[in-house]
Design a protein around this motif. Structure first.
Motif, PDB file in Angstrom:
ATOM      1  N   SER A 124      53.711  37.397 -49.211  1.00  0.00           N
ATOM      2  CA  SER A 124      53.125  38.007 -48.017  1.00  0.00           C
ATOM      3  C   SER A 124      53.453  37.189 -46.765  1.00  0.00           C
ATOM      4  CB  SER A 124      51.616  38.143 -48.188  1.00  0.00           C
ATOM      5  OG  SER A 124      51.030  38.651 -47.026  1.00  0.00           O
ATOM      6  N   GLY A 125      53.290  35.887 -46.859  1.00  0.00           N
ATOM      7  CA  GLY A 125      53.594  35.017 -45.722  1.00  0.00           C
ATOM      8  C   GLY A 125      55.061  35.017 -45.374  1.00  0.00           C
ATOM      9  N   ARG A 126      55.899  35.083 -46.394  1.00  0.00           N
ATOM     10  CA  ARG A 126      57.344  35.101 -46.172  1.00  0.00           C
ATOM     11  C   ARG A 126      57.751  36.402 -45.461  1.00  0.00           C
ATOM     12  NH1 ARG A 126      58.903  32.590 -50.385  1.00  0.00           N
ATOM     13  NH2 ARG A 126      58.343  34.246 -51.814  1.00  0.00           N
ATOM     14  N   LEU A 127      57.194  37.526 -45.894  1.00  0.00           N
ATOM     15  CA  LEU A 127      57.507  38.798 -45.252  1.00  0.00           C
ATOM     16  C   LEU A 127      57.021  38.824 -43.806  1.00  0.00           C
ATOM     17  CD1 LEU A 127      56.779  41.335 -48.130  1.00  0.00           C
ATOM     18  CD2 LEU A 127      59.007  40.674 -47.203  1.00  0.00           C
ATOM     19  N   ARG A 128      55.828  38.276 -43.556  1.00  0.00           N
ATOM     20  CA  ARG A 128      55.324  38.194 -42.184  1.00  0.00           C
ATOM     21  C   ARG A 128      56.252  37.344 -41.319  1.00  0.00           C
ATOM     22  NH1 ARG A 128      50.232  37.851 -44.158  1.00  0.00           N
ATOM     23  NH2 ARG A 128      50.196  35.608 -44.000  1.00  0.00           N
ATOM     24  N   SER A 129      56.763  36.265 -41.888  1.00  0.00           N
ATOM     25  CA  SER A 129      57.679  35.394 -41.145  1.00  0.00           C
ATOM     26  C   SER A 129      58.993  36.093 -40.837  1.00  0.00           C
ATOM     27  CB  SER A 129      57.953  34.115 -41.933  1.00  0.00           C
ATOM     28  OG  SER A 129      56.781  33.349 -42.035  1.00  0.00           O
ATOM     29  N   TYR A 130      59.541  36.831 -41.804  1.00  0.00           N
ATOM     30  CA  TYR A 130      60.772  37.590 -41.563  1.00  0.00           C
ATOM     31  C   TYR A 130      60.543  38.638 -40.481  1.00  0.00           C
ATOM     32  CZ  TYR A 130      62.735  35.737 -45.972  1.00  0.00           C
ATOM     33  OH  TYR A 130      63.202  34.938 -46.974  1.00  0.00           O
ATOM     34  N   LEU A 131      59.441  39.365 -40.584  1.00  0.00           N
ATOM     35  CA  LEU A 131      59.121  40.387 -39.593  1.00  0.00           C
ATOM     36  C   LEU A 131      58.998  39.748 -38.209  1.00  0.00           C
ATOM     37  CD1 LEU A 131      58.344  43.327 -38.882  1.00  0.00           C
ATOM     38  CD2 LEU A 131      55.969  42.683 -39.360  1.00  0.00           C
ATOM     39  N   ALA A 132      58.273  38.654 -38.122  1.00  0.00           N
ATOM     40  CA  ALA A 132      58.073  37.971 -36.844  1.00  0.00           C
ATOM     41  C   ALA A 132      59.404  37.566 -36.222  1.00  0.00           C
ATOM     42  CB  ALA A 132      57.189  36.735 -37.055  1.00  0.00           C
ATOM     43  N   ALA A 133      60.257  36.936 -37.011  1.00  0.00           N
ATOM     44  CA  ALA A 133      61.545  36.464 -36.498  1.00  0.00           C
ATOM     45  C   ALA A 133      62.436  37.629 -36.069  1.00  0.00           C
ATOM     46  CB  ALA A 133      62.246  35.619 -37.567  1.00  0.00           C
ATOM     47  N   MET A 173      43.002  34.495 -44.162  1.00  0.00           N
ATOM     48  CA  MET A 173      44.228  35.222 -44.358  1.00  0.00           C
ATOM     49  C   MET A 173      45.209  34.347 -45.133  1.00  0.00           C
ATOM     50  SD  MET A 173      46.992  36.689 -41.523  1.00  0.00           S
ATOM     51  CE  MET A 173      46.196  35.843 -40.239  1.00  0.00           C
ATOM     52  N   GLU A 174      45.852  34.943 -46.113  1.00  0.00           N
ATOM     53  CA  GLU A 174      46.843  34.227 -46.902  1.00  0.00           C
ATOM     54  C   GLU A 174      48.064  33.954 -46.039  1.00  0.00           C
ATOM     55  OE1 GLU A 174      50.031  35.220 -50.365  1.00  0.00           O
ATOM     56  OE2 GLU A 174      48.132  36.275 -50.443  1.00  0.00           O
ATOM     57  N   THR A 175      48.542  32.716 -46.043  1.00  0.00           N
ATOM     58  CA  THR A 175      49.708  32.386 -45.230  1.00  0.00           C
ATOM     59  C   THR A 175      50.910  32.022 -46.072  1.00  0.00           C
ATOM     60  OG1 THR A 175      48.982  30.088 -45.068  1.00  0.00           O
ATOM     61  CG2 THR A 175      48.339  31.583 -43.271  1.00  0.00           C
ATOM     62  N   GLY A 176      50.734  31.878 -47.378  1.00  0.00           N
ATOM     63  CA  GLY A 176      51.847  31.506 -48.222  1.00  0.00           C
ATOM     64  C   GLY A 176      52.309  32.660 -49.073  1.00  0.00           C
ATOM     65  N   GLY A 177      53.204  32.329 -50.006  1.00  0.00           N
ATOM     66  CA  GLY A 177      53.669  33.331 -50.938  1.00  0.00           C
ATOM     67  C   GLY A 177      54.512  34.412 -50.294  1.00  0.00           C
ATOM     68  N   ILE A 215      52.254  39.604 -33.723  1.00  0.00           N
ATOM     69  CA  ILE A 215      53.251  39.914 -34.757  1.00  0.00           C
ATOM     70  C   ILE A 215      54.364  38.881 -34.717  1.00  0.00           C
ATOM     71  CG2 ILE A 215      55.034  41.572 -35.449  1.00  0.00           C
ATOM     72  CD1 ILE A 215      53.044  43.789 -34.437  1.00  0.00           C
ATOM     73  N   GLU A 216      54.843  38.546 -33.527  1.00  0.00           N
ATOM     74  CA  GLU A 216      55.931  37.573 -33.389  1.00  0.00           C
ATOM     75  C   GLU A 216      55.523  36.172 -33.828  1.00  0.00           C
ATOM     76  OE1 GLU A 216      57.662  37.645 -29.501  1.00  0.00           O
ATOM     77  OE2 GLU A 216      58.611  39.587 -29.848  1.00  0.00           O
ATOM     78  N   ARG A 217      54.248  35.883 -33.795  1.00  0.00           N
ATOM     79  CA  ARG A 217      53.764  34.578 -34.258  1.00  0.00           C
ATOM     80  C   ARG A 217      53.300  34.623 -35.708  1.00  0.00           C
ATOM     81  NH1 ARG A 217      51.614  35.205 -29.195  1.00  0.00           N
ATOM     82  NH2 ARG A 217      49.548  35.711 -30.014  1.00  0.00           N
ATOM     83  N   ALA A 218      53.490  35.766 -36.366  1.00  0.00           N
ATOM     84  CA  ALA A 218      53.107  35.968 -37.770  1.00  0.00           C
ATOM     85  C   ALA A 218      51.626  35.666 -37.986  1.00  0.00           C
ATOM     86  CB  ALA A 218      53.982  35.126 -38.700  1.00  0.00           C
ATOM     87  N   GLU A 219      50.804  36.019 -37.012  1.00  0.00           N
ATOM     88  CA  GLU A 219      49.378  35.715 -37.068  1.00  0.00           C
ATOM     89  C   GLU A 219      48.550  36.771 -37.783  1.00  0.00           C
ATOM     90  OE1 GLU A 219      48.945  33.105 -32.985  1.00  0.00           O
ATOM     91  OE2 GLU A 219      48.225  35.169 -33.000  1.00  0.00           O
ATOM     92  N   LYS A 220      49.119  37.955 -37.991  1.00  0.00           N
ATOM     93  CA  LYS A 220      48.298  39.010 -38.565  1.00  0.00           C
ATOM     94  C   LYS A 220      49.102  39.874 -39.514  1.00  0.00           C
ATOM     95  CE  LYS A 220      47.365  42.507 -35.957  1.00  0.00           C
ATOM     96  NZ  LYS A 220      46.595  43.284 -35.040  1.00  0.00           N
ATOM     97  N   ASP A 221      48.396  40.457 -40.461  1.00  0.00           N
ATOM     98  CA  ASP A 221      49.013  41.446 -41.329  1.00  0.00           C
ATOM     99  C   ASP A 221      49.293  42.686 -40.493  1.00  0.00           C
ATOM    100  OD1 ASP A 221      48.922  39.877 -43.621  1.00  0.00           O
ATOM    101  OD2 ASP A 221      46.923  40.583 -44.157  1.00  0.00           O
ATOM    102  N   VAL A 222      50.358  43.373 -40.815  1.00  0.00           N
ATOM    103  CA  VAL A 222      50.799  44.515 -40.021  1.00  0.00           C
ATOM    104  C   VAL A 222      50.784  45.766 -40.886  1.00  0.00           C
ATOM    105  CG1 VAL A 222      52.716  45.421 -38.654  1.00  0.00           C
ATOM    106  CG2 VAL A 222      52.247  42.975 -38.650  1.00  0.00           C
TER     107      VAL A 222
END
Length: 76
Positions: free
Chosen positions: A7-16, A1-5, A46-53
């Motif tokens: 996609s990763g930034r959006l996952r981090s915002y969603l998680a937070a 799973m891609e964790t950068g870029g 989701i809160e740990r940004a571990e998966k695509d949603v």
């Protein structure tokens, strides 16, 4: 799973934002899961940004929090 870029930034915002909104309401992950029709382990992932949603999951979370889904991606 891609964790950068982006996609990763959006996952981090969603998680937070999911964690922030949940805690602000005094909800456990289980209570949020019930409100959004998700399993508590999915909420945790989701809160740990571990998966695509999926978009449908973001919509469920927005409905549970009574916010527009796009607000879950804002950076504060």
């Amino acid at each position: 799973m891609e964790t950068g870029g982006e996609s990763g930034r959006l996952r981090s915002y969603l998680a937070a934002n999911v964690r922030r909104l949940r805690k602000a309401r005094g909800w456990s992950q289980e209570v949020l899961g019930d409100a959004a029709d998700l399993h508590r382990t999915q909420v945790g992932a989701i809160e740990r940004a571990e998966k695509d949603v999926r978009i449908s999951t973001v919509e469920k979370l927005g409905a549970a929090f009574d916010v527009a889904p796009q607000e879950l991606f804002g950076s504060e």
